[in-house]
Each structure stands twice: as structure tokens, then as C-alpha cells.
Design a protein around this motif. Structure first.
Motif, PDB file in Angstrom:
ATOM      1  N   ALA A 143       0.833  -1.206   0.000  1.00 14.80           N
ATOM      2  CA  ALA A 143       0.000   0.000   0.000  1.00 14.80           C
ATOM      3  C   ALA A 143       0.866   1.254   0.000  1.00 14.80           C
ATOM      4  O   ALA A 143       0.581   2.221  -0.709  1.00 14.80           O
ATOM      5  N   ARG A 144       1.950   1.234   0.770  1.00 12.42           N
ATOM      6  CA  ARG A 144       2.858   2.383   0.814  1.00 12.42           C
ATOM      7  C   ARG A 144       3.496   2.601  -0.559  1.00 12.42           C
ATOM      8  O   ARG A 144       3.561   3.730  -1.059  1.00 12.42           O
ATOM      9  N   MET A 145       3.912   1.519  -1.204  1.00 13.33           N
ATOM     10  CA  MET A 145       4.518   1.641  -2.528  1.00 13.33           C
ATOM     11  C   MET A 145       3.506   2.182  -3.537  1.00 13.33           C
ATOM     12  O   MET A 145       3.840   3.024  -4.383  1.00 13.33           O
ATOM     13  N   GLN A 146       2.268   1.724  -3.463  1.00 10.86           N
ATOM     14  CA  GLN A 146       1.240   2.218  -4.379  1.00 10.86           C
ATOM     15  C   GLN A 146       0.945   3.693  -4.136  1.00 10.86           C
ATOM     16  O   GLN A 146       0.744   4.452  -5.085  1.00 10.86           O
ATOM     17  N   ARG A 147       0.897   4.107  -2.872  1.00 11.79           N
ATOM     18  CA  ARG A 147       0.692   5.526  -2.565  1.00 11.79           C
ATOM     19  C   ARG A 147       1.825   6.372  -3.128  1.00 11.79           C
ATOM     20  O   ARG A 147       1.593   7.431  -3.720  1.00 11.79           O
ATOM     21  N   GLU A 148       3.057   5.889  -2.946  1.00 13.43           N
ATOM     22  CA  GLU A 148       4.207   6.634  -3.456  1.00 13.43           C
ATOM     23  C   GLU A 148       4.165   6.714  -4.977  1.00 13.43           C
ATOM     24  O   GLU A 148       4.444   7.763  -5.555  1.00 13.43           O
ATOM     25  N   GLU A 149       3.809   5.607  -5.612  1.00 10.07           N
ATOM     26  CA  GLU A 149       3.718   5.594  -7.073  1.00 10.07           C
ATOM     27  C   GLU A 149       2.614   6.531  -7.558  1.00 10.07           C
ATOM     28  O   GLU A 149       2.803   7.284  -8.523  1.00 10.07           O
ATOM     29  N   ALA A 150       1.478   6.502  -6.887  1.00 12.53           N
ATOM     30  CA  ALA A 150       0.373   7.382  -7.268  1.00 12.53           C
ATOM     31  C   ALA A 150       0.766   8.845  -7.082  1.00 12.53           C
ATOM     32  O   ALA A 150       0.466   9.687  -7.933  1.00 12.53           O
ATOM     33  N   GLU A 151       1.471   9.140  -6.006  1.00  8.86           N
ATOM     34  CA  GLU A 151       1.919  10.515  -5.767  1.00  8.86           C
ATOM     35  C   GLU A 151       2.915  10.945  -6.838  1.00  8.86           C
ATOM     36  O   GLU A 151       2.861  12.070  -7.333  1.00  8.86           O
ATOM     37  N   GLU A 152       3.818  10.040  -7.204  1.00 11.10           N
ATOM     38  CA  GLU A 152       4.789  10.351  -8.257  1.00 11.10           C
ATOM     39  C   GLU A 152       4.086  10.584  -9.591  1.00 11.10           C
ATOM     40  O   GLU A 152       4.401  11.539 -10.319  1.00 11.10           O
ATOM     41  N   LEU A 153       3.114   9.763  -9.929  1.00 12.97           N
ATOM     42  CA  LEU A 153       2.356   9.946 -11.173  1.00 12.97           C
ATOM     43  C   LEU A 153       1.576  11.260 -11.154  1.00 12.97           C
ATOM     44  O   LEU A 153       1.525  11.967 -12.158  1.00 12.97           O
TER      45      LEU A 153
END
Length: 101
Positions: A50-60
Motif C-alpha cells: 500500500a505504501r509503494m502504491q501511494r508513493e507511485e500514485a503521488e509520483e504519477l
């Protein structure tokens, strides 16, 4: 003397029953501890994902915002949609006339 023997036998049976119950409880506890460890491991993996997905979504989101900022406003008429075909047609006609002049 006989009643005391019966009482001793009853206490022995209770002690055996208590030992059996204790062994069952210890086995149940061992199983629950194993299950708890597995659940904790799964929880940590889910948190990490979930943390990785949040970081990826924030980066996108950040990249998208940067891309939008880099794009200067659209040229007049280029953002016309299919919803205004008459306006788009008129704009194209005027552009062609302008080019010819």
C-alpha cells in the motif's frame, strides 16, 4: 478408609483431566501463535504494498502536474471537441480563408 480412597481416585481423575485440558490449551496456543505470526507477516506485506502504491500514485500525480504546467495553453480552436462541430467547421473555414489571404 474407603471414602478416602474414592476421593483420592476422583482427585486423580480430575488431575488427569486437567493435564489433558492443559495439553489441549497449549496446543491451541501454539496454533494461535503460528497463525498470529502469519497474519502479522501478511499485514506487513500489505502495508508495504500500500505504501509503494501511494508513493507511485503521488509520483504519477506529480508528473502529470508537471506535464500540465509545461504545456502552454492550447491554440485557439485546437481544444474544440466533437460537441461543437459547427463552431469547429467555421473556425477551419476562417483559418483557410486567412491562409489564402
Amino acid at each position: 478408609l474407603q471414602p478416602l480412597r474414592r476421593q483420592v481416585e476422583e482427585y486423580k481423575m480430575r488431575a488427569v483431566d486437567a493435564e489433558v485440558k492443559l495439553a489441549e490449551c497449549q496446543e491451541d496456543l501454539r496454533k494461535m501463535e503460528f497463525l498470529s505470526q502469519n497474519l502479522n507477516s501478511a499485514h506487513k506485506q500489505l502495508e508495504s504494498g500500500a505504501r509503494m502504491q501511494r508513493e507511485e500514485a503521488e509520483e504519477l500525480r506529480r508528473r502529470l502536474q508537471e506535464d500540465e504546467e509545461q504545456i502552454a495553453g492550447p491554440v485557439i480552436g485546437e481544444s474544440m471537441s466533437e460537441l461543437n462541430p459547427q463552431v469547429k467547421e467555421e473556425l477551419c473555414r476562417l483559418r483557410n480563408e486567412n491562409t489564402q489571404l
